[in-house]
Design a protein around this motif. Sequence first.
Motif, PDB file in Angstrom:
ATOM      1  N   GLN A  19       1.146  -1.001   0.130  1.00 40.70           N
ATOM      2  CA  GLN A  19       0.095  -0.356   0.093  1.00 40.70           C
ATOM      3  C   GLN A  19       0.838   1.338  -0.030  1.00 40.70           C
ATOM      4  OE1 GLN A  19      -3.333   2.875  -0.283  1.00 40.70           O
ATOM      5  NE2 GLN A  19      -3.456   0.517  -0.257  1.00 40.70           N
ATOM      6  N   LYS A  20       0.477   1.961  -1.052  1.00 35.85           N
ATOM      7  CA  LYS A  20       1.700   3.494  -1.188  1.00 35.85           C
ATOM      8  C   LYS A  20       0.830   4.419  -0.980  1.00 35.85           C
ATOM      9  CE  LYS A  20       4.551   1.041  -3.030  1.00 35.85           C
ATOM     10  NZ  LYS A  20       5.616   1.209  -2.467  1.00 35.85           N
ATOM     11  N   TYR A  28      -7.041  13.975  -1.471  1.00 31.39           N
ATOM     12  CA  TYR A  28      -7.656  13.038  -2.644  1.00 31.39           C
ATOM     13  C   TYR A  28      -8.806  13.638  -3.471  1.00 31.39           C
ATOM     14  CZ  TYR A  28      -5.707   9.737   0.608  1.00 31.39           C
ATOM     15  OH  TYR A  28      -4.967   8.816   1.215  1.00 31.39           O
ATOM     16  N   GLN A  29      -8.701  13.787  -4.978  1.00 36.22           N
ATOM     17  CA  GLN A  29     -10.554  14.179  -5.406  1.00 36.22           C
ATOM     18  C   GLN A  29     -11.666  13.616  -5.023  1.00 36.22           C
ATOM     19  OE1 GLN A  29      -9.700  14.458  -9.544  1.00 36.22           O
ATOM     20  NE2 GLN A  29     -11.993  15.089  -9.831  1.00 36.22           N
ATOM     21  N   LYS A  50     -24.217   8.846   5.180  1.00 38.90           N
ATOM     22  CA  LYS A  50     -23.116  10.043   4.266  1.00 38.90           C
ATOM     23  C   LYS A  50     -21.731  10.424   4.314  1.00 38.90           C
ATOM     24  CE  LYS A  50     -25.027  14.459   5.944  1.00 38.90           C
ATOM     25  NZ  LYS A  50     -25.543  16.067   5.992  1.00 38.90           N
ATOM     26  N   GLN A  51     -20.924  10.626   2.965  1.00 40.83           N
ATOM     27  CA  GLN A  51     -20.161  10.972   3.462  1.00 40.83           C
ATOM     28  C   GLN A  51     -19.459  11.711   2.662  1.00 40.83           C
ATOM     29  OE1 GLN A  51     -17.164  12.139   5.265  1.00 40.83           O
ATOM     30  NE2 GLN A  51     -17.318  10.052   6.273  1.00 40.83           N
ATOM     31  N   ASP A  52     -18.736  13.204   2.719  1.00 39.03           N
ATOM     32  CA  ASP A  52     -18.091  14.213   2.285  1.00 39.03           C
ATOM     33  C   ASP A  52     -16.797  13.407   1.312  1.00 39.03           C
ATOM     34  OD1 ASP A  52     -20.769  15.508   2.531  1.00 39.03           O
ATOM     35  OD2 ASP A  52     -20.196  17.055   3.262  1.00 39.03           O
ATOM     36  N   SER A  53     -16.823  12.915   2.426  1.00 36.37           N
ATOM     37  CA  SER A  53     -15.005  12.617   1.717  1.00 36.37           C
ATOM     38  C   SER A  53     -15.123  10.621   2.325  1.00 36.37           C
ATOM     39  CB  SER A  53     -13.931  12.705   3.032  1.00 36.37           C
ATOM     40  OG  SER A  53     -14.294  14.434   2.681  1.00 36.37           O
ATOM     41  N   PRO A  54     -15.028  10.394   1.608  1.00 35.17           N
ATOM     42  CA  PRO A  54     -15.310   8.980   1.430  1.00 35.17           C
ATOM     43  C   PRO A  54     -13.879   8.180   1.331  1.00 35.17           C
ATOM     44  CG  PRO A  54     -16.387   9.183  -0.541  1.00 35.17           C
ATOM     45  CD  PRO A  54     -16.354  10.289   0.123  1.00 35.17           C
ATOM     46  N   LYS A  55     -12.871   9.195   0.380  1.00 33.61           N
ATOM     47  CA  LYS A  55     -11.636   8.068   0.155  1.00 33.61           C
ATOM     48  C   LYS A  55     -10.923   8.412   1.889  1.00 33.61           C
ATOM     49  CE  LYS A  55     -10.868   8.346  -4.294  1.00 33.61           C
ATOM     50  NZ  LYS A  55     -11.808   8.675  -5.134  1.00 33.61           N
ATOM     51  N   ALA A  56     -10.669   9.463   2.054  1.00 34.71           N
ATOM     52  CA  ALA A  56     -10.243   9.748   3.390  1.00 34.71           C
ATOM     53  C   ALA A  56     -10.418   9.335   4.468  1.00 34.71           C
ATOM     54  CB  ALA A  56     -10.763  11.875   3.591  1.00 34.71           C
ATOM     55  N   ALA A  57     -12.158   8.953   4.257  1.00 33.26           N
ATOM     56  CA  ALA A  57     -12.061   8.584   5.458  1.00 33.26           C
ATOM     57  C   ALA A  57     -12.122   6.875   5.416  1.00 33.26           C
ATOM     58  CB  ALA A  57     -14.262   8.086   5.365  1.00 33.26           C
ATOM     59  N   TYR A  58     -11.990   5.918   4.129  1.00 37.18           N
ATOM     60  CA  TYR A  58     -11.727   4.700   4.574  1.00 37.18           C
ATOM     61  C   TYR A  58      -9.915   4.669   4.901  1.00 37.18           C
ATOM     62  CZ  TYR A  58     -10.412   0.221   2.899  1.00 37.18           C
ATOM     63  OH  TYR A  58     -10.135  -1.063   2.357  1.00 37.18           O
ATOM     64  N   ALA A  59      -9.209   5.450   4.655  1.00 33.69           N
ATOM     65  CA  ALA A  59      -7.904   5.240   5.006  1.00 33.69           C
ATOM     66  C   ALA A  59      -7.827   6.000   5.945  1.00 33.69           C
ATOM     67  CB  ALA A  59      -6.937   6.346   3.989  1.00 33.69           C
ATOM     68  N   PHE A 108      -9.406   2.716  -6.873  1.00 33.85           N
ATOM     69  CA  PHE A 108      -8.139   4.496  -6.337  1.00 33.85           C
ATOM     70  C   PHE A 108      -6.690   3.358  -5.410  1.00 33.85           C
ATOM     71  CE2 PHE A 108      -7.031   7.910  -3.216  1.00 33.85           C
ATOM     72  CZ  PHE A 108      -6.916   8.655  -4.401  1.00 33.85           C
ATOM     73  N   PHE A 109      -7.239   2.791  -3.848  1.00 31.43           N
ATOM     74  CA  PHE A 109      -6.118   2.611  -3.490  1.00 31.43           C
ATOM     75  C   PHE A 109      -5.260   1.341  -3.970  1.00 31.43           C
ATOM     76  CE2 PHE A 109      -9.198   4.804  -0.658  1.00 31.43           C
ATOM     77  CZ  PHE A 109      -7.859   5.916  -0.194  1.00 31.43           C
ATOM     78  N   ASP A 110      -5.438   1.236  -4.883  1.00 28.80           N
ATOM     79  CA  ASP A 110      -4.854  -0.545  -5.566  1.00 28.80           C
ATOM     80  C   ASP A 110      -5.438  -1.266  -4.226  1.00 28.80           C
ATOM     81  OD1 ASP A 110      -4.200  -2.261  -7.038  1.00 28.80           O
ATOM     82  OD2 ASP A 110      -1.714  -1.295  -6.584  1.00 28.80           O
ATOM     83  N   SER A 111      -6.376  -1.782  -3.729  1.00 30.56           N
ATOM     84  CA  SER A 111      -6.358  -2.481  -2.159  1.00 30.56           C
ATOM     85  C   SER A 111      -6.393  -3.874  -2.622  1.00 30.56           C
ATOM     86  CB  SER A 111      -7.964  -2.757  -2.199  1.00 30.56           C
ATOM     87  OG  SER A 111      -7.846  -1.106  -1.264  1.00 30.56           O
ATOM     88  N   ASN A 112      -5.870  -4.193  -3.650  1.00 33.37           N
ATOM     89  CA  ASN A 112      -6.318  -5.963  -4.006  1.00 33.37           C
ATOM     90  C   ASN A 112      -4.778  -6.152  -4.794  1.00 33.37           C
ATOM     91  OD1 ASN A 112      -8.469  -6.303  -2.967  1.00 33.37           O
ATOM     92  ND2 ASN A 112      -9.801  -5.654  -4.700  1.00 33.37           N
ATOM     93  N   GLY A 113      -4.113  -5.322  -5.032  1.00 36.30           N
ATOM     94  CA  GLY A 113      -2.535  -5.107  -5.806  1.00 36.30           C
ATOM     95  C   GLY A 113      -2.285  -5.826  -7.189  1.00 36.30           C
TER      96      GLY A 113
END
Length: 466
Positions: free
Chosen positions: A51-52, A239-240, A251-260, A306-311
Amino acid sequence: MYLTKILRLGVTIVTALYGSMVFGQNKADRPNIIYVLADDLGYADLGCFGQKKIETPHIDRMAKDGILLSNHYAGTTVCAPSRCALMTGLHTGHTDIRGNKANQPEGQYPISAETRTVAECLKEAGYKTALVGKWGLGYPGSEGDPLKKGFDHFYGYNCQRHAHTHYPDYLWENDMHIDIPENKNGKRKVHSHELLTNNALEFIRQNKEEAFFLYLSYVVPHAELAAPKEFMDQYKGKYQETPHPGGHYHKQDSPKAAYAAMVSMMDSDVGRIRSLIEKMGLAENTIIIFTSDNGPHLESGNDPDFFDSNGIYRGYKRDLYEGGIRSPFVAWWPGKIKAGTKSDHISAFWDFMPTACELAGVEAPEGLDGISYVPALLGQEQAEHDYLYWEFHEKAGKQAIRKGKWKALRLGAKKDKSADIQLFDLSLDPGEKQNVADQHPKLVKEMKHLFANSRTPVEAFPFGDQ
């Protein structure tokens, strides 16, 4: 019923006394076992697995100081049956629970009274046992209630649907409904992850003089996507984003940030657990295992691509391609597991039952599908599986087999037992892009035989065989 309880108590006492005679009074002969399970974390969502974009320094350090298994697999590709395989030592062709089957108003279809769990085996061996987090294997009061399946202590979510919010207005503590007033009436003040970690740390403190088993079944990074401000601030604006409007999940305005943020929050708390173990002088007598129950989800605005979660692997949660079932695995046990080691031993959730029994020095139940991976952890000669088997009961039914370098997959298996088999050579094609079934008719025939003979029917989860 009363006589049955007395007999069971007698068996437990005798077993515990026998364990004391075998291992003596020195609990160092039997390590504490902490099993940390992430919920819907992808194979490559940790830095030590490539993960990067998400920071996981504590689990990465655990891998550096311990062992990483690169060929470890979940029980299947969704929560309840995967966890059932973990608890029982049986794959999903033999488990009681083979799908996410709801009970109303709360909970899921239960493990049967007759099916033994790893917690029952360890409790009978004299371990103090705790489940902290999500259960999903039996509604409150059922025969599959965690208090009836070997756990001395339970704190968290009994029901998977209830765990779809990280700001619940109650959790369970043993058989008691514990209100969280800060989250009542739609308020979202206390994230459950903090409560779970604090409870787990307290269990460790209270049982530092005992041999203990802690099953820490976290609920992150499962949807909903939400984390406390201190962790959101680490990633917000990086992130965009495409806001998630809400619905079943908040609801979540920043789902990428929330996952990370959820992944980093969990990583931080794994670090807190290790730190406590070290400060209390328990490190050389404690093994910590970290893994995930299936591949990454596509819910609540999550974007695993986006996160390449599965490589390099294909698929997500609800797939039996590698991305849906291959799980990151890290284990740490200073003085026993050599630091900085890696193993390509092929293992799965149903191996945990015999592994835990070997660690505890007791016989595993008969008839398991699992093989202890203790030798692999310790760098010793390791017995291998002939093959691994999975089935999935949604999306018209799916079956998969891994046999050495070969991976077979059948889609639509519930409707059509003669459905075509896909075949992949994982040594050359780990991303499962090239179906080579036409080139290996004998192997395909063998896989058909294994698909047909690797399962027993169960009434609660028909698979086109009832």
